[in-house]
Design an enzyme around this catalytic site. Structure first.
Site, PDB file in Angstrom:
ATOM      1  CG  ASP A  29      -0.421  -0.571   2.448  1.00  0.00           C
ATOM      2  OD1 ASP A  29       0.806  -0.768   2.529  1.00  0.00           O
ATOM      3  OD2 ASP A  29      -1.198  -0.807   3.380  1.00  0.00           O
ATOM      4  CD  GLU A  74      -3.804   4.057   7.026  1.00  0.00           C
ATOM      5  OE1 GLU A  74      -4.843   4.011   7.731  1.00  0.00           O
ATOM      6  OE2 GLU A  74      -2.755   3.473   7.331  1.00  0.00           O
TER       7      GLU A  74
END
Length: 382
Positions: free
Chosen positions: A73, A132
């Protein structure tokens, strides 16, 4: 500081990435940095695609029978950094406080090896934005760009401050919880503090609701199950002598099963509806981003753990079969569609994830690159 004295190539990459944190779907500098680095690799066996602010790389296999995937990520967090680094964030108010800078550096290290040393099977490297929030995994899975590079099995890691360097931790089955954001807006009637009978105070209503929400877990969820409701922020009012017309609660819900998430949300909705009646106000609930549980496929995860046990003495890896955690991760969407696993990577730092002072031990970067390079080679040759 937990930094290496003479940084390796990939530690240097991490430090560069650490300085340019960007939030979900705003990772423009980060994407360009990844593309610039990948362009320096041998191109004979690789193909590169972009999706929004993400990056996809295909490494063509020599005699492919399947396709293996690795995901890292990319996004940072809206946190003002408070580390002792001399390579602190150059973006005021933003920081890589969840280790995604390490995740990307590790992913680049693994990719670098296989760009020059392709294995039998195809490999897909996924650099995913917006983990997130608002969530990049689900729409990426649905994208045309990934469609024909979809892995048959997929793997990922996440840094773990609580474990020392040299430790990895995982387990078959559920590893991370189902998660949901929670935003509740209350609207009543404001007024002068001296005349409360002419107003309808949303600060009082918000305080009442916070207490009631804690009863959802205590009195609705089986004690042998696990769930969490946390209200992390309350906004209400404008001045000390004005009764608040509006209030807003912001929090998170975590559960170890999808059914429990449904139960918790239904109880929250019932309490909020009752609050509207009790306080003659209006309320609105927004669940924001919702992430599935991270569920490690049992056979593949057990096989990986056995492989680590058989090789750990040679490579100084300590494997722990850990408990599940209430952490949220949108890698769960990948694991819903593709079998695979995630594991914790020890980075030995006293400050936890999302903390402004977190300084992961960078020795973990080359260790993880070596581990996953060997594992993917072994996996492809089976």
């Amino acid at each position: 500081m937990s930094v290496t004295a003479t940084p390796s190539r990939y530690v240097k990459l991490r430090r560069d990435l650490h300085q340019i944190p960007e939030t979900g779907f705003q990772e423009f500098k980060t994407q360009q940095y990844l593309l610039d680095y990948i362009s320096t690799l041998p191109q004979e066996h690789i193909e590169i695609r972009t999706w929004k602010t993400g990056v996809l790389v295909n490494v063509r296999g020599t005699q492919p029978q399947k396709r293996l995937g690795y995901r890292a990520d990319m996004d940072g967090l809206p946190i003002q950094e408070d580390t002792g680094y001399d390579f602190r964030s150059k973006h005021p108010g933003y920081m890589h406080a969840c280790g995604h800078d390490l995740h990307m550096a590790i992913g680049l290290g693994i990719l670098t090896h296989f760009a020059s040393h392709p294995v039998q099977d195809h490999l897909t490297f996924i650099f995913q934005p917006a983990e997130e929030g608002p969530g990049g995994a689900k729409p990426m899975l649905e994208s045309e760009e990934l469609k024909d590079w979809m892995p048959d099995e997929i793997f990922a890691l996440h840094i773990a401050p609580e474990y020392p360097v040299g430790t990895i931790a995982t387990k078959p089955g559920i590893l991370f919880a189902n998660t949901s954001e929670l935003f509740i807006d209350l609207t009543g009637k404001g007024g002068h503090a001296a005349f409360p009978h002419n107003a309808n105070d949303m600060v009082i209503a918000a305080c009442q609701l916070v207490g009631q929400l804690q009863t959802v877990i205590a009195r609705n969820v089986n004690p042998l199950d696990s769930a969490v409701i946390t209200i992390g922020k309350i906004d209400g009012g404008t001045k000390q002598n004005i009764i608040a017309e509006k209030a807003r609660l912001e929090g998170t819900i975590r559960t170890l099963s999808a059914d429990t998430m449904t139960l918790v949300k239904s109880r929250i909705e019932a309490l909020v509806h009752g609050l509207e009646t009790a306080f003659a106000c209006q309320a609105h609930i927004d669940y924001g981003s919702n992430y599935l549980q991270v569920y490690n496929e049992e056979k593949i995860t057990s096989e990986f753990m056995q492989w680590v046990r058989e090789t750990q003495q040679s490579y100084h890896i300590d494997l722990i079969e850990c408990k599940e955690a209430m952490t949220g991760e949108d890698f769960g969407y990948f694991l819903e569609s593709v079998p695979g696993f995630m594991f914790w990577l020890g980075v030995g730092t006293p400050y936890g994830l999302h903390h402004a002072k977190i300084e992961p031990d960078e020795r973990s970067i080359d260790l993880a690159i070596g581990l996953m390079t060997r594992y993917l080679t072994w996996k492809s040759n089976r």
